[in-house]
Design a protein around this motif. Structure first.
Motif, short mmCIF file in Angstrom:
data_model
loop_
_atom_site.label_atom_id
_atom_site.label_comp_id
_atom_site.label_asym_id
_atom_site.label_seq_id
_atom_site.Cartn_x
_atom_site.Cartn_y
_atom_site.Cartn_z
N SER A 199 -4.51 5.55 -2.83
CA SER A 199 -5.90 5.89 -2.55
C SER A 199 -6.73 5.78 -3.82
O SER A 199 -6.22 5.90 -4.93
N THR A 256 -11.84 4.24 -0.91
CA THR A 256 -11.15 4.13 0.38
C THR A 256 -11.63 5.19 1.36
O THR A 256 -11.94 6.33 0.99
N LYS A 257 -11.68 4.81 2.61
CA LYS A 257 -12.05 5.67 3.73
C LYS A 257 -13.50 6.14 3.69
O LYS A 257 -13.88 7.01 4.45
N GLU A 304 -16.21 10.54 4.29
CA GLU A 304 -15.06 9.88 4.89
C GLU A 304 -15.10 9.85 6.41
O GLU A 304 -14.53 8.96 7.03
N SER A 315 -17.56 1.97 1.96
CA SER A 315 -16.75 0.82 2.36
C SER A 315 -17.27 0.19 3.65
O SER A 315 -17.07 -1.00 3.88
N ASN A 362 0.85 -1.18 0.00
CA ASN A 362 0.00 0.00 0.00
C ASN A 362 0.89 1.24 0.00
O ASN A 362 1.63 1.48 0.95
N MET A 365 -6.82 2.26 2.90
CA MET A 365 -7.78 1.17 3.02
C MET A 365 -7.85 0.61 4.43
O MET A 365 -8.75 -0.16 4.75
#
Length: 571
Positions: free
Chosen positions: A378, A382-383, A522, A387, A4, A421
């Motif tokens: 990213s 993500t975030k 987020e 998710s 990552n 993530m």
């Protein structure tokens, strides 16, 4: 999974509650709903005419034509309900004001009264961390931030492995210097791990009542060193050590230079057996967990392999890993793909394929690494609150199929600049943690699942509802949890009308709900209006519109939510 890469800087997640939501929560008004029930009985003539029920004096002879009367038994009437208590109803968040609200097809969910043979297990949800994180002093029972965060995942399994284990991780129980052939960088340094590190992590596991799965280095072939680590781990962790994995994603070794291009699953099994024998001799009670790969052709050979100890089957899964979408547009990590029926169906299919060789061999099955995507850096998934909806559905869907442990890959690197993530991250400037531990949106999706008591899955039948999924779990105390994931768009979609058919008469209907203002939000994911795990069932408020004692419940659910309803059914 691939490394990552650091994502763009982002502020730390706030730990403070939303005061306005708490105020609204505290202002709920009490009202009660009473329902009376009854039953009637009759004697019925063979011709079908009803006669009144007559109480005969035993001293009087029966009527002369009594033999001509046929008695037809009526079904047993349901037991009378106890008086309804006074309920305090849940104040559900509504859609954002001023949003254009698209109608959503009503959802009908019917829950079957018998189990399907799979269970929601205690400790289902956990985190996967890098093996080098074992040396991180933040993982300590003396760190209240870490203890509080991990406790939000029930009794979690911490799995240590990742790319680090075969590249920058060095186990030593004798204080040897780091070997020169290991390579790291500023964000991912080479680290030695010692028995003292395991003892510190053991204290953390004691504090959260968790378990641990360790991975040993296969990239640098050394069965004796792996056996030494297993022996110390068995002594230090005891029953909390649930297994040892040999290598991380060995199917990828020919691509990352850890083995030559001709290395195959057969070569892996040869090396695995040498490791397994050494580990068995050093700590005979420790299980082997593997193969821990994403290549389907490696699954069956491991499942059939004969090892001296017990095995647990494991695999990895990141469904949206077509990083630029060229190979598979439906696998590109974008919100449109994450919030689709396809990802739900694809994930169920992939897990089902993994379960086939495992079930044929009679092996328990774990997912030791999972996440939305294995793509570096990213992306728009993500975030995000989206998710969190995915995480809850993925965990429940896997458990219903028969997966018993799932570790979602995470990192202890700072939230600022760290892997986006990750379900958790640490406060402070980039690579300068300040002791704070923050939870991202997907953590709260996992917490909604982890906080449910274990139990047996029951089948649910669904009709309508747009993008929604439902699950039902019967618990040991007889209560029934029904989970409805309303994954419709919280910015644009109206509330979904739900008709729920239960297999019994409910006396209570405790509700907890995860919400978010938009797919892309987020820092807006909340559980019951707060950034915290769900409250215990006994402290939860009642489903709005709950009909005491009725097997049919009708209510509305806001889009972009995960709702857990716990019903105490009449015995």
């Amino acid at each position: 999974m691939p490394e990552n890469l650091p994502g763009p800087e982002s502020p730390s997640v706030s730990q403070e509650t939303d005061a306005s939501l708490r105020a609204r929560r505290g202002s709920r008004k009490k009202r009660s709903r009473w329902i009376a029930g009854g039953a009637a009985a009759a004697l019925v003539l063979a011709a079908g005419t009803a006669l009144p029920l007559v109480l005969n004096n035993d001293d009087e002879p029966p009527p002369a034509d009594a033999a001509a009367v046929e008695t037809v038994e009526t079904p047993d009437a349901p037991s009378p309900l106890p008086p309804a208590p006074e309920f305090v109803y849940y104040n559900q968040a509504g859609p954002p004001e001023g949003s254009p609200l698209n109608p959503v097809d009503p959802l009908t969910v019917s829950v079957d009264g018998t189990g399907i043979g799979t269970q929601l297990r205690e400790g289902l949800v956990g985190l996967s961390l890098e093996a080098t994180d074992l040396a991180d002093p933040q993982l300590s029972g003396d760190n209240p931030e870490m203890v509080q965060t991990l406790s939000g995942l029930g009794k979690p399994l911490l799995r240590f492995g990742g790319n680090a284990v075969d590249r920058r991780f060095f186990w030593t129980s004798s204080g040897e210097p780091l070997p020169g052939n290991l390579k790291g960088d500023k964000a991912h340094p080479v680290r030695a791990v010692t028995p003292a590190d395991l003892e510190r992590v053991a204290a953390l596991l004691d504090a959260v009542d968790g378990t641990i799965n360790l991975t040993v280095d296969l990239g640098h072939y050394d069965p004796a060193r792996a056996a030494d680590m297993a022996a110390h781990a068995a002594r230090i962790f005891g029953e909390r050590l649930v297994g040892i994995t040999v290598g991380n994603e060995p199917n990828g070794y020919p691509n990352n230079g850890l083995r030559d291009a001709g290395w195959t699953s057969e070569d892996y099994l040869t090396e695995l057996k040498a490791y397994a024998q050494a580990i068995h001799e050093a700590s005979p009670g420790v299980k082997i967990v593997g193969p821990g790969v994403y290549s389907q052709s490696w699954w069956e050979p491991f499942a059939k392999a004969e090892l001296p100890q017990e095995k647990i089957f494991s695999f990895h899964h990141y469904p949206l890993s077509s990083c630029d979408g060229t190979k598979d547009p439906t696998g590109e990590p974008i919100l449109a793909n994450l919030m689709s029926q396809n990802i739900h169906d694809h994930s169920a299919y992939y897990r089902g394929e993994a379960l086939k060789p495992a079930n044929a061999a009679g092996l328990e099955t774990w997912i030791t690494e999972a996440g939305v995507s294995a793509c570096p850096g990213s992306n728009e998934t993500t975030k995000t609150h989206a998710s969190s909806l995915w995480a809850a559905d993925y965990a429940l869907g896997g458990a219903k199929q028969g997966i018993t442990r799932m570790s979602f890959h995470s990192s202890l690197i700072t939230c600022t600049g760290g892997p986006p993530m990750s379900a958790i991250c640490t406060g402070g400037a980039y690579l300068q943690p300040n002791g704070q531990v923050d939870e991202r949106a997907n953590f709260f999706g996992l917490s909604m699942v982890a906080e449910m008591p274990p139990g047996d899955f029951h089948e649910t039948t669904e009709d309508g509802g747009g993008l929604s999924h439902s699950y039902a779990v019967r618990h040991e105390d007889g209560s029934l949890s029904v989970i409805i994931i309303n994954a419709n768009n919280p910015e644009t979609d109206a509330q979904m009308e739900v008709t729920l058919e239960l297999p019994g008469r409910p006396l209570t209907a405790a509700m907890t709900q995860m919400t978010g203002p938009s797919y892309s939000s987020e820092d807006g994911t909340l559980i019951d209006g707060q950034r915290a795990e769900p409250a215990p069932v006994a402290e939860r408020l009642t489903l709005p519109g709950f009909e005491y004692g009725s097997t049919t419940q009708q209510f509305a659910l806001t889009a972009g939510t995960v709702t857990v309803l716990n019903f105490q059914l009449q015995p």
